[in-house]
Design an enzyme around this catalytic site. Structure first.
Site, PDB file in Angstrom:
ATOM      1  N   LYS A   1      65.259  16.930   5.530  1.00 35.41           N
ATOM      2  CA  LYS A   1      64.481  15.657   5.645  1.00 35.41           C
ATOM      3  C   LYS A   1      64.346  15.196   4.278  1.00 35.41           C
ATOM      4  CE  LYS A   1      61.994  16.729   9.809  1.00 35.41           C
ATOM      5  NZ  LYS A   1      60.782  17.561  10.307  1.00 35.41           N
TER       6      LYS A   1
ATOM      7  N   HIS B   1      69.606  29.308 -10.351  1.00 35.95           N
ATOM      8  CA  HIS B   1      68.086  29.618 -10.094  1.00 35.95           C
ATOM      9  C   HIS B   1      67.621  30.697 -11.046  1.00 35.95           C
ATOM     10  CE1 HIS B   1      68.651  27.011  -6.522  1.00 35.95           C
ATOM     11  NE2 HIS B   1      69.587  27.921  -5.926  1.00 35.95           N
TER      12      HIS B   1
HETATM   13  P1  A3P Z   1      63.747  19.843   2.601  1.00 36.83           P
HETATM   14  O1  A3P Z   1      64.161  21.057   3.192  1.00 36.83           O
HETATM   15  O2  A3P Z   1      62.375  19.753   2.530  1.00 36.83           O
HETATM   16  O3  A3P Z   1      64.180  18.554   3.205  1.00 36.83           O
HETATM   17  P2  A3P Z   1      67.998  22.496  -3.138  1.00 36.83           P
HETATM   18  O4  A3P Z   1      69.152  21.517  -3.235  1.00 36.83           O
HETATM   19  O5  A3P Z   1      67.268  22.965  -4.246  1.00 36.83           O
HETATM   20  O6  A3P Z   1      68.395  23.604  -2.117  1.00 36.83           O
HETATM   21  O7  A3P Z   1      66.951  21.595  -2.348  1.00 36.83           O
HETATM   22  C1  A3P Z   1      66.957  21.105  -1.018  1.00 36.83           C
HETATM   23  C2  A3P Z   1      65.912  20.299  -0.704  1.00 36.83           C
HETATM   24  O8  A3P Z   1      66.126  19.198  -1.571  1.00 36.83           O
HETATM   25  C3  A3P Z   1      65.791  19.615   0.839  1.00 36.83           C
HETATM   26  O9  A3P Z   1      64.488  19.741   1.246  1.00 36.83           O
HETATM   27  C4  A3P Z   1      66.824  18.611   0.693  1.00 36.83           C
HETATM   28  O10 A3P Z   1      66.605  17.928   1.878  1.00 36.83           O
HETATM   29  C5  A3P Z   1      66.115  17.875  -0.512  1.00 36.83           C
HETATM   30  N1  A3P Z   1      66.893  16.763  -1.088  1.00 36.83           N
HETATM   31  C6  A3P Z   1      68.484  16.928  -1.173  1.00 36.83           C
HETATM   32  N2  A3P Z   1      68.631  15.685  -1.618  1.00 36.83           N
HETATM   33  C7  A3P Z   1      67.808  14.930  -1.378  1.00 36.83           C
HETATM   34  C8  A3P Z   1      67.593  13.493  -1.855  1.00 36.83           C
HETATM   35  N3  A3P Z   1      68.686  12.610  -2.103  1.00 36.83           N
HETATM   36  N4  A3P Z   1      66.443  12.952  -1.628  1.00 36.83           N
HETATM   37  C9  A3P Z   1      65.356  13.897  -1.382  1.00 36.83           C
HETATM   38  N5  A3P Z   1      65.352  15.136  -0.781  1.00 36.83           N
HETATM   39  C10 A3P Z   1      66.530  15.865  -1.076  1.00 36.83           C
END
Ligand code: A3P
Length: 299
Positions: free
Chosen positions: A263, A110
């Site tokens: 979600k 990040h």
């Molecule tokens: P939400 O909290 O809105 O559901 P990171 O990996 O950077 O921490 O990001 C997490 C976000 O990406 C979360 O969003 C997670 O649900 C979403 N995410 C992870 N895998 C995903 C997928 N296959 N399709 C859509 N969103 C996804």
């Protein structure tokens, strides 16, 4: 300013850095040995890091789930995994593990652009940057962190103020995205991806990432990777990883407790944000990107 983890950060190069990144790590980044076949996935937190990680892992493993080197999920480039600030100086930092990994390495980070290892650009390692609408990012972050937020920092409107302030830990979303968009887009070893495009055109984006990584895979394998990286399929994969004997929960949950998958929708902010807060984001977006061709969809 509103609630901000006062005791857990240092300020380095103008950026408040969370305790999991000791200042010595940012010094190490300046000489971190990059390999030509390294892949870096860089994001502002909660922008779809793990989604892209899974896509890239599968592309490099030619679509074979069982061939993924899952230990790569356990470390972040600038993070030290340990129980708390008192242990961070003695625990082994993420990049020290990565130095021992076999190639090809997939490393997630990040970091703001100013802190990335400069060898990335000399060695032309591949960098994939994912940006997501900040309204959805702040909502995702709030839900993700809620369980560990001290009581006095759980106030939603304070959280929004904290998120939109320059003093945001790790650097604020607006500066993070602005710098990668204006300084890196167009470089041959850099791909800028929007979460919303991944949602709208999942298969097309898997193909685009494959091309960027130089992976020439059959249409069947692209189909397979697309279906293995829907949110439901990833949930199943993560459940299976967690059920493995002696499984390391840090692969699927931050600190082993905060789930990376939720979600996974576009536009969830509409259920959470007031009109005034939404307007604040619109204004900050317009101001930040006024001299650029950057656009974002969030409907
Ligand atoms: P939400 O909290 O809105 O559901 P990171 O990996 O950077 O921490 O990001 C997490 C976000 O990406 C979360 O969003 C997670 O649900 C979403 N995410 C992870 N895998 C995903 C997928 N296959 N399709 C859509 N969103 C996804």
């Amino acid at each position: 300013m509103a609630g901000t983890f006062q005791n857990d950060y240092a300020v380095i190069d103008g950026i408040r850095v969370f305790w999991t990144t000791p200042p010595s790590t940012l010094v190490d980044m300046k000489t971190f040995e990059v390999r030509e076949d390294d892949v870096f996935i860089v994001t502002f937190p909660k922008s779809g890091t793990h989604w892209l990680m899974e896509i890239v892992y599968l592309l490099l493993a030619n679509g074979e789930l069982s061939k993924i080197k899952r230990n790569m999920m356990e470390q972040g480039l600038e993070h030290t995994q340990c129980a708390g600030p008192s242990e961070v100086q003695t625990a082994k930092p993420g990049h020290k593990y990565m130095e021992e990994w076999e190639s090809p390495r997939v490393m997630n980070s990040h970091l703001m652009l100013r802190f990335l290892p400069p060898q990335i650009w000399e060695k032309k390692a591949k960098v994939l940057y994912v940006a997501r609408n900040p309204k959805d990012v702040v909502c995702s972050m709030y839900h993700f962190m809620y369980a560990i937020l001290p009581e006095e920092q759980r106030d939603w409107s304070n959280f929004v103020k904290f998120f939109t302030a320059k003093e945001m830990i790790g650097g604020d979303w607006f500066t993070h995205v602005y710098e990668y968009w204006t300084q890196c887009k167009g470089r041959e070893n850099f791909l800028f991806i929007k979460y919303e495009d991944l949602k709208k055109n999942h298969r097309g984006m898997v193909k685009q990432v494959a091309e960027f990584l130089g992976k020439n895979l059959s249409e069947e394998v692209i189909d397979k990777i697309t279906s293995l990286t829907t949110i439901d399929a990833m949930r199943k994969t993560y459940d299976e990883l967690e059920a493995e004997p002696g499984s390391n929960m840090r692969r699927t949950k931050a600190f082993g407790v905060l789930s990376f998958l939720n979600k996974g929708n576009v536009g969830s902010w509409k259920e959470q944000m007031s009109e005034e807060q939404s307007k604040l984001f619109d204004e900050k977006l317009a101001e930040t990107f006024k001299d650029t061709d950057f656009t974002l969809e969030c409907e």
